[in-house]
Design a protein around this motif. Structure first.
Motif, PDB file in Angstrom:
ATOM      1  N   UNK A 213       6.748 -11.587  -3.099  1.00 39.70           N
ATOM      2  CA  UNK A 213       6.491 -10.195  -3.449  1.00 39.70           C
ATOM      3  C   UNK A 213       6.078  -9.432  -2.199  1.00 39.70           C
ATOM      4  N   UNK A 214       6.711  -8.279  -1.993  1.00 41.53           N
ATOM      5  CA  UNK A 214       6.344  -7.404  -0.882  1.00 41.53           C
ATOM      6  C   UNK A 214       6.076  -6.019  -1.450  1.00 41.53           C
ATOM      7  N   UNK A 215       4.907  -5.488  -1.136  1.00 40.25           N
ATOM      8  CA  UNK A 215       4.570  -4.157  -1.667  1.00 40.25           C
ATOM      9  C   UNK A 215       4.185  -3.194  -0.560  1.00 40.25           C
ATOM     10  N   UNK A 216       4.564  -1.965  -0.742  1.00 39.06           N
ATOM     11  CA  UNK A 216       4.014  -0.810  -0.040  1.00 39.06           C
ATOM     12  C   UNK A 216       3.451   0.049  -1.164  1.00 39.06           C
ATOM     13  N   UNK A 219       5.650   1.010  -4.204  1.00 36.97           N
ATOM     14  CA  UNK A 219       6.958   0.345  -4.203  1.00 36.97           C
ATOM     15  C   UNK A 219       6.772  -1.165  -4.045  1.00 36.97           C
ATOM     16  N   UNK A 220       7.450  -1.932  -4.877  1.00 33.67           N
ATOM     17  CA  UNK A 220       7.353  -3.389  -4.793  1.00 33.67           C
ATOM     18  C   UNK A 220       8.743  -4.002  -4.872  1.00 33.67           C
ATOM     19  N   UNK A 221       8.988  -4.961  -3.975  1.00 32.88           N
ATOM     20  CA  UNK A 221      10.222  -5.762  -4.050  1.00 32.88           C
ATOM     21  C   UNK A 221       9.804  -7.194  -4.359  1.00 32.88           C
ATOM     22  N   UNK A 222      10.446  -7.784  -5.350  1.00 34.64           N
ATOM     23  CA  UNK A 222      10.118  -9.167  -5.709  1.00 34.64           C
ATOM     24  C   UNK A 222      11.412  -9.978  -5.780  1.00 34.64           C
ATOM     25  N   UNK A 223      11.381 -11.169  -5.230  1.00 29.91           N
ATOM     26  CA  UNK A 223      12.540 -12.057  -5.274  1.00 29.91           C
ATOM     27  C   UNK A 223      12.131 -13.371  -5.911  1.00 29.91           C
ATOM     28  N   UNK A 234      13.257  -4.661  -8.020  1.00 30.52           N
ATOM     29  CA  UNK A 234      12.726  -3.551  -7.226  1.00 30.52           C
ATOM     30  C   UNK A 234      12.041  -2.594  -8.195  1.00 30.52           C
ATOM     31  N   UNK A 235      10.781  -2.290  -7.913  1.00 32.45           N
ATOM     32  CA  UNK A 235      10.041  -1.428  -8.837  1.00 32.45           C
ATOM     33  C   UNK A 235       9.362  -0.315  -8.064  1.00 32.45           C
ATOM     34  N   UNK A 367       0.900  -6.352  -9.478  1.00 39.68           N
ATOM     35  CA  UNK A 367       2.308  -6.565  -9.110  1.00 39.68           C
ATOM     36  C   UNK A 367       2.928  -5.297  -8.523  1.00 39.68           C
ATOM     37  N   UNK A 368       2.551  -4.124  -9.079  1.00 40.79           N
ATOM     38  CA  UNK A 368       3.126  -2.862  -8.586  1.00 40.79           C
ATOM     39  C   UNK A 368       2.013  -1.910  -8.156  1.00 40.79           C
ATOM     40  N   UNK A 369       1.236  -2.244  -7.110  1.00 40.93           N
ATOM     41  CA  UNK A 369       0.123  -1.351  -6.749  1.00 40.93           C
ATOM     42  C   UNK A 369       0.621   0.064  -6.433  1.00 40.93           C
ATOM     43  N   UNK A 370      -0.086   1.065  -6.978  1.00 41.70           N
ATOM     44  CA  UNK A 370       0.395   2.448  -6.904  1.00 41.70           C
ATOM     45  C   UNK A 370       0.034   3.116  -5.587  1.00 41.70           C
ATOM     46  N   UNK A 371      -1.100   2.738  -5.004  1.00 41.34           N
ATOM     47  CA  UNK A 371      -1.584   3.474  -3.831  1.00 41.34           C
ATOM     48  C   UNK A 371      -2.396   2.536  -2.930  1.00 41.34           C
ATOM     49  N   UNK A 372      -2.951   3.127  -1.856  1.00 45.72           N
ATOM     50  CA  UNK A 372      -3.701   2.315  -0.885  1.00 45.72           C
ATOM     51  C   UNK A 372      -4.876   1.599  -1.554  1.00 45.72           C
ATOM     52  N   UNK A 373      -5.551   2.274  -2.470  1.00 48.15           N
ATOM     53  CA  UNK A 373      -6.733   1.676  -3.100  1.00 48.15           C
ATOM     54  C   UNK A 373      -6.340   0.430  -3.906  1.00 48.15           C
ATOM     55  N   UNK A 374      -5.247   0.528  -4.661  1.00 49.67           N
ATOM     56  CA  UNK A 374      -4.819  -0.644  -5.452  1.00 49.67           C
ATOM     57  C   UNK A 374      -4.303  -1.760  -4.548  1.00 49.67           C
ATOM     58  N   UNK A 375      -3.651  -1.380  -3.438  1.00 52.22           N
ATOM     59  CA  UNK A 375      -3.189  -2.401  -2.473  1.00 52.22           C
ATOM     60  C   UNK A 375      -4.400  -3.144  -1.890  1.00 52.22           C
TER      61      UNK A 375
END
Ligand SMILES: Cc1cc2nc3c(=O)[nH]c(=O)nc-3n(C[C@H](O)[C@H](O)[C@H](O)COP(=O)(O)OP(=O)(O)OC[C@H]3O[C@@H](n4cnc5c(N)ncnc54)[C@H](O)[C@@H]3O)c2cc1C
Length: 389
Positions: A213-216, A219-223, A234-235, A367-375
């Motif tokens: 899982x890679x998140x910004x 935006x999250x990409x999961x394989x 992609x979410x 899984x899909x953090x919305x912003x910097x705080x959730x990241x």
């Protein structure tokens, strides 16, 4: 629909009453299996021209195992169990930030929690009913008239028949729900994002039996890697729902590009697959929440009544659990379908609501953090080993 309100005590159904199941996926096939075993004369109507294939694996654990055992299908399901899977969170340079490893040395999937490919489970459930129930592919329910003697159903090909009971197992956008309970907006709760899913017959993007899982923020990409395929997910998050045409694949691809172009990690590889063809799953992340799953002789099972969203990771098993619980209620109450439908809701709704609440809160944020705080919160939990997956 002409609605006659549910009787407190329903009139007894004759044995072998004809019943209709709308939808032939997990909820529909499992419901048809149980109804057939209970002695009903079952017809399934499915919009697609065959079983609708594709999608990511289904988790088999907890109550689902007991239900599959009672169906006599657990051996077949277990034989198709996927190997244990490691889960890794990645940064843009493919460094592992944390995650969970598959149990060391465990090559055999656990007996109490494992995954199975969606198509394998569909095939097993279909084999369980094939030859015993009538299956009408390529048709759908257009009209339902609930009367004292049954529900008169008009199908898309004009066929009209009367059924003692109707089971709406036609998914998140259920037309049975629309016809009987009203507009989707009354029950659909947007969770703040959209998901693209595609299974490609390609390996080498990541190791087999690993999820990455890679998140910004937003935006999250999961394989998910396997030895013969890769799932691409992609979410992206949005504040509100976006107007789009669910039939317009080019528009959906453009939405993916708007959110993912320019991102690092393995996103450029994923985007090449997005552009390859129109064969993918794209939808908003939403949940269906209803105060009752039945009205008169019509009852909903699975996503149609209580979609928990892909974020919960258990839509397939929830449909099987729902069908199993409904069958138990029908068995317990004999011919009194109204009591059975009420019992089904009373015993299952708290479990559903708990899963929905966890998916909407911790699930989305993890899984899909919305912003910097959730990241930052996700990364803190990763460092502290407190991430609940
Ligand atoms: C092709 C496909 C791929 C999926 N991929 C994923 C995935 O990758 N990850 C994930 O978490 N979930 C996925 N899902 C959703 C997941 O299958 C469900 O959350 C879960 O299995 C619940 O099952 P269900 O039977 O209630 O609903 P669904 O699996 O959605 O099945 C509903 C069925 O009803 C049929 N149907 C719809 N409308 C009508 C109608 N008017 N008349 C008759 N039949 C109708 C549909 O064709 C479908 O076969 C996917 C669903 C589909 C259909």
């Amino acid at each position: 629909m002409t609605n006659h309100s549910a009787p407190v005590q329903s009139p007894p159904l004759p044995s072998a009453s004809p019943v209709l199941v709308s939808g032939a996926s997990f909820a529909g096939l499992a419901t048809a299996f149980w109804l057939n075993r209970l002695g009903y004369q079952v017809t399934i109507v499915e919009l697609a021209s065959g079983l609708r294939r594709g999608g990511t694996p289904v988790d088999i654990e907890g109550e689902t195992i007991g239900i599959l055992e009672r169906m006599g299908l657990f051996g077949a399901v277990r034989a198709k169990a996927l190997p244990p899977r490691a889960f890794r969170f990645k940064d843009a340079d493919d460094r592992t930030l944390g995650g969970i490893d598959a149990a060391t040395g465990a090559e055999e999937p656990s007996r109490t929690r494992f995954e199975i490919h969606r198509d394998d489970l569909l095939d097993i459930l279909f084999c369980g009913i094939n030859g015993s129930v009538e299956v009408l592919f390529g048709r759908s329910v257009k009209q339902l008239e609930d009367g004292p003697d049954g529900v008169t159903v008009t199908l898309s090909d004009g066929m009209r028949r009367t059924f003692a009971l109707v089971f709406g197992c036609d998914g998140n956008r259920s037309s049975t729900r629309k016809l009987v309970f009203g507009a989707e907006e009354n029950f659909s709760h947007f969770m703040g994002g959209y998901v693209y899913l595609k299974v490609v017959p390609v390996t080498g993007i990541l190791p087999p039996n690993v999820s990455e899982v890679f998140s910004e923020p937003g935006r999250t990409a999961m394989l998910n890697g396997y030895d013969d395929r890769t799932d691409i997910c992609l979410a992206f998050r949005t504040a509100g729902e976006i107007e789009y045409d669910y039939r317009d694949r080019a528009q959906q691809r453009a939405m993916i590009h708007d959110h993912f172009d320019g991102l690092g990690w393995k996103v450029p590889t994923a985007l090449k697959h997005v552009d390859a063809d129109d064969d993918f799953y794209f939808d908003r992340t939403n949940q269906i929440r209803m105060s009752s799953w039945s009205k008169g002789r019509v009852v909903l099972v699975g996503d149609a009544g209580y979609c928990v969203s892909p974020v919960a990771g258990m839509g397939g098993s929830m449909a099987i659990i729902g069908a199993g619980r409904l069958a138990q209620a029908l068995e317990r109450h004999g011919a009194d379908y109204a009591a059975a439908f009420q019992d089904y809701h009373e015993k299952l709704h708290a479990f559903v609501e708990d899963i929905q609440t966890r998916a909407a809160n911790e699930g989305m944020a993890t899984i899909f953090p919305a912003d910097d705080a959730e990241m930052a919160e996700r990364d803190r939990k990763l460092r502290d080993g407190k991430l609940d997956l």
